[in-house]
Design an enzyme around this catalytic site. Structure first.
Site: not given
Ligand code: SF4
Length: 365
Positions: A126, A133, A137
């Protein structure tokens, strides 16, 4: 003859010159077209590009010196400006279930995570596509780090090549830190290298790229790559999705589904939807009913994922029986649904936990 530059402006020039001598461009992670451009730049014959690709992706060399079908002179010319550019992980955590998480140093002083997930009949890596990011989220530790930079194709593929389990890998998922479709150019380059005959020659069906669902980028990805696509769904209702994944570009769900519905996917290609189950939030019969309505006519599968707790999160994971009931209800509606086994819980399974710890440690030093 050494040139001494004395005034301050010249000192700056000196440091730039010094830096340019020290920082060499990395060959690993370049596509065949980019390698052709390299050969032109250093006046090597065009056929050398294919030979270099061969050394980089089919043979496991660490230095330009090992490219023995290039003349000594060619290797010297190449070494003046280029290096292979591989770097080993700086840390590792091993779970009792065999899952391993590695930390790689990228972008000079940032950390990204890479997971090795062994299975009965496969071994999956992975990879991360960004440091931090932008998507924010609510259930994700990486989202809390904020955005720190896009990884280059070199940094994406170095995770693969420098993984101690590299030779055993059978599958690759872009589900680590970052939103792959927010770093489209470098991700597409890395996929090109993974799937081209001159590269690693993997079948695209061994690779899955995951996205929160960036409109515009999904279509581009489907057109330019043949790899599997996984879309983070987490709720069939737009308002709940926006709450969980607040980035404006993730929406609207209907548009995402229309793109997928209207795209001519070949028989081997798979679209899946990731669905993290949160207790009392998205695990009700109302959600099952709406999921079966919106996914009607789309050849897909849903992967239910147990929520991995992160510090200070308002969410929790439902019990096992809720997970199984939710899966069974969707299967009964005709949607192929599986529960993804939780892996690496004892080493911080949630994406971004390890790298956040490492960054906090560095701040305290
Ligand atoms: S879950 Fe959302 S915040 Fe986390 S790495 Fe993936 S896209 Fe980015």
């Amino acid at each position: 003859m050494a040139i001494r530059l004395l005034n301050p402006r010249c000192l700056t020039l000196n440091s730039i010159l010094k830096k340019s001598q020290l920082v060499k461009e990395r060959l690993y992670g370049k596509t065949l077209n980019e390698l052709i451009a390299v050969t032109k730049r250093v006046s090597l014959p065009g056929f050398a590009a294919k030979q270099i690709a061969d050394w980089l992706y089919k043979k496991e060399i660490q230095t330009i010196e090992e490219m023995t079908n290039l003349s000594k002179r060619m290797r010297e010319v190449l070494s003046n400006d280029y290096e292979i550019g591989l770097s080993a992980p700086v840390n590792a955590a091993v779970s009792s279930d065999g899952t391993r998480k590695y930390l790689f140093n990228v972008l000079n002083d940032k950390y990204i995570e890479t997971a090795f997930i062994p299975g009965e009949d496969r071994a999956t890596i992975c990879v991360s596509s960004q440091a931090g990011c932008k998507m924010g989220c609510l259930f994700c530790m990486t989202g809390r780090q904020g955005f720190q930079g896009n990884l280059s194709s070199n940094e994406i593929l170095n995770q693969f090549r420098s993984l101690p389990e590299f030779r055993s890998l059978t599958n690759m998922v872009y589900m680590g830190m970052g939103e792959p479709l927010d770093n489209m150019t470098e991700v597409l380059k890395s996929l090109d290298i993974m799937t081209s005959e001159w590269g690693y020659g993997w079948s695209p069906t061994r690779i899955t790229v995951s996205t929160v669902g960036i409109i515009g980028s999904i279509k581009e990805f489907l057109e330019k790559s043949s790899c599997h696509l996984a879309v983070s769904l987490h709720s069939p209702f737009d308002d709940e999705r926006r709450m969980l994944m607040p980035v404006r570009r993730t929406n609207n769900l209907n548009e995402i589904l229309d793109i997928i519905r209207n795209f001519d996917l070949n028989r081997q290609r798979r679209v899946s939807f990731e669905y993290i189950l949160f207790k009392g939030l998205n695990d009700t019969p109302r959600h099952v009913k709406e999921l079966s309505r919106i996914l009607n006519g789309i050849k897909c599968r849903i992967n239910i994922i147990r929520f991995h707790q992160i510090p200070g999160s308002p969410f929790s994971s439902p019990d096992n029986s809720t997970l199984v009931d939710f899966k069974d209800a969707l299967n009964a509606k005709g949607i192929l649904t599986t529960i993804r086994a939780s892996r690496g819980e004892d080493i911080g399974a949630a994406c971004g936990l390890l790298s956040t710890l490492r960054q906090n440690e560095r701040k305290q030093v």
